[in-house]
Design a protein around this motif. Structure first.
Motif, PDB file in Angstrom:
ATOM      1  N   ALA A 144       0.777  -1.283   0.075  1.00 22.96           N
ATOM      2  CA  ALA A 144      -0.082   0.142  -0.026  1.00 22.96           C
ATOM      3  C   ALA A 144       0.882   1.254  -0.016  1.00 22.96           C
ATOM      4  O   ALA A 144       0.314   2.347  -0.816  1.00 22.96           O
ATOM      5  CB  ALA A 144      -1.060  -0.098   1.118  1.00 22.96           C
ATOM      6  N   GLN A 172      -4.708  -7.610  -6.947  1.00 23.79           N
ATOM      7  CA  GLN A 172      -5.930  -7.255  -5.736  1.00 23.79           C
ATOM      8  C   GLN A 172      -5.482  -6.241  -5.046  1.00 23.79           C
ATOM      9  O   GLN A 172      -6.210  -5.321  -4.691  1.00 23.79           O
ATOM     10  CB  GLN A 172      -5.665  -8.602  -4.751  1.00 23.79           C
ATOM     11  N   VAL A 173      -4.069  -5.727  -4.913  1.00 21.84           N
ATOM     12  CA  VAL A 173      -3.697  -4.603  -3.767  1.00 21.84           C
ATOM     13  C   VAL A 173      -4.047  -3.249  -4.721  1.00 21.84           C
ATOM     14  O   VAL A 173      -4.622  -2.573  -4.429  1.00 21.84           O
ATOM     15  CB  VAL A 173      -2.239  -4.650  -3.790  1.00 21.84           C
ATOM     16  N   ARG A 174      -3.899  -3.515  -6.041  1.00 27.52           N
ATOM     17  CA  ARG A 174      -4.279  -2.537  -7.298  1.00 27.52           C
ATOM     18  C   ARG A 174      -5.613  -2.078  -6.914  1.00 27.52           C
ATOM     19  O   ARG A 174      -6.241  -0.827  -6.956  1.00 27.52           O
ATOM     20  CB  ARG A 174      -3.953  -2.706  -8.337  1.00 27.52           C
ATOM     21  N   ARG A 175      -6.550  -3.160  -6.826  1.00 25.18           N
ATOM     22  CA  ARG A 175      -7.940  -2.923  -6.788  1.00 25.18           C
ATOM     23  C   ARG A 175      -8.490  -2.487  -5.719  1.00 25.18           C
ATOM     24  O   ARG A 175      -9.364  -1.631  -5.669  1.00 25.18           O
ATOM     25  CB  ARG A 175      -8.648  -4.093  -7.214  1.00 25.18           C
ATOM     26  N   SER A 176      -7.661  -2.674  -4.473  1.00 25.87           N
ATOM     27  CA  SER A 176      -8.340  -2.339  -3.125  1.00 25.87           C
ATOM     28  C   SER A 176      -7.585  -1.463  -2.559  1.00 25.87           C
ATOM     29  O   SER A 176      -8.143  -0.696  -1.463  1.00 25.87           O
ATOM     30  CB  SER A 176      -8.462  -3.957  -2.252  1.00 25.87           C
ATOM     31  N   LEU A 177      -6.255  -1.368  -2.550  1.00 23.36           N
ATOM     32  CA  LEU A 177      -5.441  -0.396  -1.754  1.00 23.36           C
ATOM     33  C   LEU A 177      -4.652   0.602  -2.335  1.00 23.36           C
ATOM     34  O   LEU A 177      -4.430   1.723  -1.885  1.00 23.36           O
ATOM     35  CB  LEU A 177      -4.465  -1.346  -0.952  1.00 23.36           C
ATOM     36  N   ASN A 178      -4.172   0.351  -3.424  1.00 25.36           N
ATOM     37  CA  ASN A 178      -2.889   1.363  -4.215  1.00 25.36           C
ATOM     38  C   ASN A 178      -3.233   1.111  -5.940  1.00 25.36           C
ATOM     39  O   ASN A 178      -2.360   0.248  -6.448  1.00 25.36           O
ATOM     40  CB  ASN A 178      -1.687   0.593  -3.713  1.00 25.36           C
TER      41      ASN A 178
END
Length: 264
Positions: A144, A172-178
């Motif tokens: 993040a 997944q991190v791109r979609r939800s956090l960063n």
């Protein structure tokens, strides 16, 4: 277009033993050697990056745990190393309890990002975050906070399988956090030129990921393996060994990619 004052690169792979910490230590040392001001954040409870830079456990009065809990700042937790221009926020086993302590907090995945937004953190050219070999709250914080991910990939049979899992995690991190998280590059580690399988892995990874793969190959090297037991990066322990030379080359590639990014 405005660019950040520092560049936060998370070094991650969910598989253990691929050279994450070795890459963090030696890449940071190589960047520091050419005059960049560098900070390593050790987010692995095992604390190998801290040990590998000669920070003994008894001297880790404050750690990345204190930074993430929010009781202390980057300036208060960072420790100078024997390498000029290189500091580290060391790790302690306290990190093992962090998830339980902050799991109910709304900003639990952004603790590191918020800490690294401080003026003192912006004084570093590069911040390298060394992650544990698993996807947990510590790794989420690292991803993040990061502008990009550098992935060490061991030249072995299951390398591509592990990489596909990591790429899915990054998505997944791109979609939800960063949403702006980028892949800085894939660095192939523990390469043995006498091994046909290693040659095949290099070929396969380059075919699948093209320019994302660094040209530099980090060889399997005894001197690099010995260096942490002396509390030194390989580049200080034996500058002329093949592993040290490879990490200097990798640092040159990282900087070149940064120049290209800024010029784009």
């Amino acid at each position: 277009m405005a660019y950040e004052k520092n560049r936060i690169i998370t070094i991650a792979n969910q598989k253990g033993g691929v050279g994450k910490t070795t890459t963090a230590i030696n890449l940071a040392t190589a960047l520091a050697a050419i005059g960049e001001r560098v900070l390593i954040v050790d987010l692995d409870p095992q604390g190998n990056a801290s040990t590998g830079l000669g920070i003994e456990r008894k001297n880790r009065k404050l750690s990345s745990y204190d930074l993430l809990i929010g009781t202390h700042t980057v300036d208060e937790t960072a420790v100078e190393t024997a390498v000029p221009n290189l500091s580290i926020i060391p790790s302690t086993l306290d990190l093992l309890g962090l998830e339980m302590e902050i799991s109910q907090k709304t900003d639990r995945a952004f603790r590191l990002k918020n800490a690294l937004a401080s003026p003192e953190a912006l004084g570093y050219s590069y911040v390298l975050v060394d992650c544990p070999p698993s996807f947990n709250l510590l790794t989420m914080n690292a991803m993040a906070a990061a502008h990009s991910i550098l992935v060490p990939l061991q030249c072995e049979f299951f390398a591509l399988e592990g990489l596909s899992q990591l790429l899915e995690t990054i998505s997944q991190v791109r979609r939800s956090l960063n949403p702006t998280l980028d892949i800085q590059g894939i660095v192939l580690t523990m390469f043995d030129s006498r091994n046909n399988l290693a040659q095949q892995v290099v070929s396969d990874v380059r075919t699948h990921l093209g320019e994302k793969v660094y040209h530099t190959l980090i060889p399997r090297n005894v001197r690099v393996s010995e260096a942490p037991s002396y509390g030194k990066p390989a580049i200080l322990y034996d500058l002329k060994c093949a592993g040290s030379q490879a990490y200097l080359q990798l640092a040159s590639e990282v900087i070149q990619r940064e120049r290209q990014r800024k010029a784009a």
